[in-house]
Design a protein around this motif. Structure first.
Motif, PDB file in Angstrom:
ATOM      1  N   MET B  85      41.696  39.866  41.792  1.00  0.00           N
ATOM      2  CA  MET B  85      42.255  38.857  42.686  1.00  0.00           C
ATOM      3  C   MET B  85      41.185  38.319  43.647  1.00  0.00           C
ATOM      4  SD  MET B  85      44.992  37.330  44.009  1.00  0.00           S
ATOM      5  CE  MET B  85      46.593  38.097  44.296  1.00  0.00           C
ATOM      6  N   ALA B  86      40.475  39.204  44.306  1.00  0.00           N
ATOM      7  CA  ALA B  86      39.445  38.782  45.269  1.00  0.00           C
ATOM      8  C   ALA B  86      38.350  37.982  44.561  1.00  0.00           C
ATOM      9  CB  ALA B  86      38.853  40.003  45.970  1.00  0.00           C
ATOM     10  N   ALA B  87      37.970  38.447  43.372  1.00  0.00           N
ATOM     11  CA  ALA B  87      36.898  37.781  42.635  1.00  0.00           C
ATOM     12  C   ALA B  87      37.321  36.382  42.208  1.00  0.00           C
ATOM     13  CB  ALA B  87      36.521  38.621  41.409  1.00  0.00           C
ATOM     14  N   GLN B  88      38.554  36.278  41.741  1.00  0.00           N
ATOM     15  CA  GLN B  88      39.058  34.983  41.284  1.00  0.00           C
ATOM     16  C   GLN B  88      39.151  33.977  42.430  1.00  0.00           C
ATOM     17  OE1 GLN B  88      42.613  36.075  39.057  1.00  0.00           O
ATOM     18  NE2 GLN B  88      42.502  34.037  38.123  1.00  0.00           N
ATOM     19  N   VAL B  89      39.690  34.437  43.553  1.00  0.00           N
ATOM     20  CA  VAL B  89      39.834  33.557  44.714  1.00  0.00           C
ATOM     21  C   VAL B  89      38.448  33.139  45.219  1.00  0.00           C
ATOM     22  CG1 VAL B  89      40.623  33.437  47.108  1.00  0.00           C
ATOM     23  CG2 VAL B  89      42.086  34.461  45.366  1.00  0.00           C
ATOM     24  N   ALA B  90      37.510  34.074  45.219  1.00  0.00           N
ATOM     25  CA  ALA B  90      36.147  33.761  45.659  1.00  0.00           C
ATOM     26  C   ALA B  90      35.564  32.639  44.809  1.00  0.00           C
ATOM     27  CB  ALA B  90      35.272  35.013  45.562  1.00  0.00           C
ATOM     28  N   ARG B  91      35.795  32.749  43.514  1.00  0.00           N
ATOM     29  CA  ARG B  91      35.226  31.793  42.567  1.00  0.00           C
ATOM     30  C   ARG B  91      35.935  30.442  42.647  1.00  0.00           C
ATOM     31  NH1 ARG B  91      31.009  32.170  39.877  1.00  0.00           N
ATOM     32  NH2 ARG B  91      30.782  30.818  38.091  1.00  0.00           N
ATOM     33  N   GLU B  92      37.269  30.477  42.569  1.00  0.00           N
ATOM     34  CA  GLU B  92      38.043  29.240  42.409  1.00  0.00           C
ATOM     35  C   GLU B  92      38.280  28.513  43.735  1.00  0.00           C
ATOM     36  OE1 GLU B  92      38.681  28.190  39.413  1.00  0.00           O
ATOM     37  OE2 GLU B  92      37.954  30.046  38.477  1.00  0.00           O
ATOM     38  N   VAL B 103      35.034  47.084  37.457  1.00  0.00           N
ATOM     39  CA  VAL B 103      36.280  47.127  36.682  1.00  0.00           C
ATOM     40  C   VAL B 103      36.385  48.514  36.048  1.00  0.00           C
ATOM     41  CG1 VAL B 103      35.139  46.002  34.707  1.00  0.00           C
ATOM     42  CG2 VAL B 103      37.601  46.025  34.814  1.00  0.00           C
ATOM     43  N   PHE B 104      37.554  49.137  36.201  1.00  0.00           N
ATOM     44  CA  PHE B 104      37.724  50.484  35.660  1.00  0.00           C
ATOM     45  C   PHE B 104      38.213  50.470  34.232  1.00  0.00           C
ATOM     46  CE2 PHE B 104      37.421  51.393  40.094  1.00  0.00           C
ATOM     47  CZ  PHE B 104      36.686  52.553  40.095  1.00  0.00           C
ATOM     48  N   ASP B 105      39.085  49.534  33.932  1.00  0.00           N
ATOM     49  CA  ASP B 105      39.646  49.482  32.591  1.00  0.00           C
ATOM     50  C   ASP B 105      38.778  48.580  31.718  1.00  0.00           C
ATOM     51  OD1 ASP B 105      41.116  49.300  30.330  1.00  0.00           O
ATOM     52  OD2 ASP B 105      42.988  48.721  31.302  1.00  0.00           O
ATOM     53  N   PRO B 106      38.024  49.164  30.777  1.00  0.00           N
ATOM     54  CA  PRO B 106      37.104  48.360  29.974  1.00  0.00           C
ATOM     55  C   PRO B 106      37.811  47.231  29.228  1.00  0.00           C
ATOM     56  CG  PRO B 106      36.779  50.727  29.545  1.00  0.00           C
ATOM     57  CD  PRO B 106      38.036  50.588  30.363  1.00  0.00           C
ATOM     58  N   LYS B 107      39.122  47.396  28.966  1.00  0.00           N
ATOM     59  CA  LYS B 107      39.858  46.342  28.226  1.00  0.00           C
ATOM     60  C   LYS B 107      39.939  45.054  29.053  1.00  0.00           C
ATOM     61  CE  LYS B 107      42.878  49.819  26.151  1.00  0.00           C
ATOM     62  NZ  LYS B 107      43.194  50.741  27.283  1.00  0.00           N
ATOM     63  N   ARG B 108      39.763  45.166  30.351  1.00  0.00           N
ATOM     64  CA  ARG B 108      39.875  43.977  31.204  1.00  0.00           C
ATOM     65  C   ARG B 108      38.580  43.181  31.286  1.00  0.00           C
ATOM     66  NH1 ARG B 108      43.844  44.610  35.984  1.00  0.00           N
ATOM     67  NH2 ARG B 108      45.315  46.107  35.174  1.00  0.00           N
ATOM     68  N   GLU B 109      37.497  43.773  30.800  1.00  0.00           N
ATOM     69  CA  GLU B 109      36.200  43.114  30.970  1.00  0.00           C
ATOM     70  C   GLU B 109      36.189  41.715  30.356  1.00  0.00           C
ATOM     71  OE1 GLU B 109      33.407  46.474  29.801  1.00  0.00           O
ATOM     72  OE2 GLU B 109      32.515  45.765  31.670  1.00  0.00           O
ATOM     73  N   GLU B 110      36.897  41.556  29.239  1.00  0.00           N
ATOM     74  CA  GLU B 110      36.903  40.266  28.553  1.00  0.00           C
ATOM     75  C   GLU B 110      37.571  39.180  29.411  1.00  0.00           C
ATOM     76  OE1 GLU B 110      38.463  40.525  24.571  1.00  0.00           O
ATOM     77  OE2 GLU B 110      38.409  38.323  24.415  1.00  0.00           O
ATOM     78  N   ILE B 111      38.693  39.559  30.045  1.00  0.00           N
ATOM     79  CA  ILE B 111      39.404  38.607  30.911  1.00  0.00           C
ATOM     80  C   ILE B 111      38.470  38.126  32.032  1.00  0.00           C
ATOM     81  CG2 ILE B 111      41.366  38.288  32.491  1.00  0.00           C
ATOM     82  CD1 ILE B 111      42.716  40.674  31.073  1.00  0.00           C
ATOM     83  N   TYR B 112      37.806  39.080  32.651  1.00  0.00           N
ATOM     84  CA  TYR B 112      36.877  38.742  33.738  1.00  0.00           C
ATOM     85  C   TYR B 112      35.797  37.780  33.237  1.00  0.00           C
ATOM     86  CZ  TYR B 112      38.396  42.487  36.995  1.00  0.00           C
ATOM     87  OH  TYR B 112      39.080  43.291  37.855  1.00  0.00           O
ATOM     88  N   ALA B 113      35.238  38.100  32.075  1.00  0.00           N
ATOM     89  CA  ALA B 113      34.146  37.282  31.534  1.00  0.00           C
ATOM     90  C   ALA B 113      34.614  35.846  31.360  1.00  0.00           C
ATOM     91  CB  ALA B 113      33.653  37.869  30.209  1.00  0.00           C
ATOM     92  N   GLN B 114      35.861  35.672  30.882  1.00  0.00           N
ATOM     93  CA  GLN B 114      36.396  34.325  30.671  1.00  0.00           C
ATOM     94  C   GLN B 114      36.559  33.581  31.988  1.00  0.00           C
ATOM     95  OE1 GLN B 114      39.903  35.032  28.354  1.00  0.00           O
ATOM     96  NE2 GLN B 114      38.811  34.949  26.405  1.00  0.00           N
ATOM     97  N   LEU B 115      36.716  34.333  33.066  1.00  0.00           N
ATOM     98  CA  LEU B 115      36.872  33.712  34.387  1.00  0.00           C
ATOM     99  C   LEU B 115      35.516  33.530  35.084  1.00  0.00           C
ATOM    100  CD1 LEU B 115      39.964  35.806  35.530  1.00  0.00           C
ATOM    101  CD2 LEU B 115      39.995  33.386  34.930  1.00  0.00           C
ATOM    102  N   GLY B 116      34.438  33.829  34.372  1.00  0.00           N
ATOM    103  CA  GLY B 116      33.106  33.645  34.943  1.00  0.00           C
ATOM    104  C   GLY B 116      32.729  34.707  35.946  1.00  0.00           C
ATOM    105  N   ILE B 117      33.376  35.879  35.847  1.00  0.00           N
ATOM    106  CA  ILE B 117      33.092  36.971  36.779  1.00  0.00           C
ATOM    107  C   ILE B 117      32.276  38.033  36.056  1.00  0.00           C
ATOM    108  CG2 ILE B 117      34.157  38.800  38.178  1.00  0.00           C
ATOM    109  CD1 ILE B 117      36.649  36.816  38.302  1.00  0.00           C
ATOM    110  N   ARG B 118      31.157  38.393  36.644  1.00  0.00           N
ATOM    111  CA  ARG B 118      30.301  39.408  36.041  1.00  0.00           C
ATOM    112  C   ARG B 118      30.864  40.776  36.408  1.00  0.00           C
ATOM    113  NH1 ARG B 118      23.785  38.913  36.639  1.00  0.00           N
ATOM    114  NH2 ARG B 118      23.264  40.903  35.701  1.00  0.00           N
TER     115      ARG B 118
END
Lengths: 146, 146
Positions: B85-92, B103-118
């Motif tokens: 949430m914080a990362a998305q708001v910072a970006r957008e 990120v703790f759950d490796p399955k979420r890494e892809e979602i973050y990547a699509q949102l331009g978050i490293r």
């Protein structure tokens, strides 16, 4: 030559189960210990190792995991004290040649090193990577301003 | 050329406070946000940045941290949802150019990547290091058996 190792993993959380799945897939004999049986559901269907349910700071549990046969012990729980205890017993009592432990408190790494236990501190590693990322971004920005 | 960056760190736990101390020491302007003021005690005496006490998923708190001025945001809390949430708001919303998140759950890494978050996943990094250590030990043993 022996490629297949007997590997005991203490803790079947996110890290422990991931390691168990990967190492089992790579052909190693893996035993996972966790006091919470529910965590074993994170083991993949093709996990071919053994599950031992119990407290890894208890000798009986470590014996059940046949720690005396182990080539490697990896302590992965969220409790530094549990990891330290299991790692120490593996090294001193069972003579396990390779002992690795996750450690959360970086201040403890020195103690572990003195006991011949190899440690990995996820916090330190993550911090290093974030600092590197900030440094890279700074360098990149400088480059684009030229 | 601008070497000093304005860096907002969300979460002042072990990772967040370590990064805040290091980045402040390196000369950056650092703001740390945490809802639990007690965590600020982990900041070192020479930390020269600002502390903002509050929930980083609240716009008012992010505004107080002057996120609009930030060059970098690093989300380090133990909650993947808070970090996302914080990362998305910072970006957008605030247009922060560099956004990094734990990120703790490796399955979420892809979602973050699509949102331009490293992202940096300490579990994946630690797992990689443990697997490498086991591989090294195996190689070492093979060598000594020759």
């Amino acid at each position: 030559m022996k490629n297949n190792r007997y590997i005991v993993i203490v803790g079947c959380g996110r890290l422990g189960s991931h390691l168990a799945n990967q190492l089992s897939r790579a052909g190693h004999s893996v035993v996972v210990i966790d006091s919470n049986e529910a965590t074993f559901s994170d083991l993949s269907p093709d996990f071919s190792g053994f599950r031992v349910s119990g407290d890894a700071t208890q000798m009986a549990v470590l014996r059940e995991a046949k720690l005396n046969k182990a080539d490697v012990l990896i302590a992965t729980t969220h409790e530094d004290n549990v990891n330290l205890m299991a790692a120490q017993v593996a090294r001193e009592v069972f003579g396990v040649p390779h002992v690795l432990a996750r450690v959360f408190d970086p201040k403890r790494e020195e103690i572990y090193a003195q006991l011949g236990i190899r440690t990995i501190c996820p916090t330190s590693v993550a911090a290093q990577m974030f600092l590197q990322a900030v440094a890279d971004d700074t360098a990149e920005q400088k480059g684009s301003q030229r």
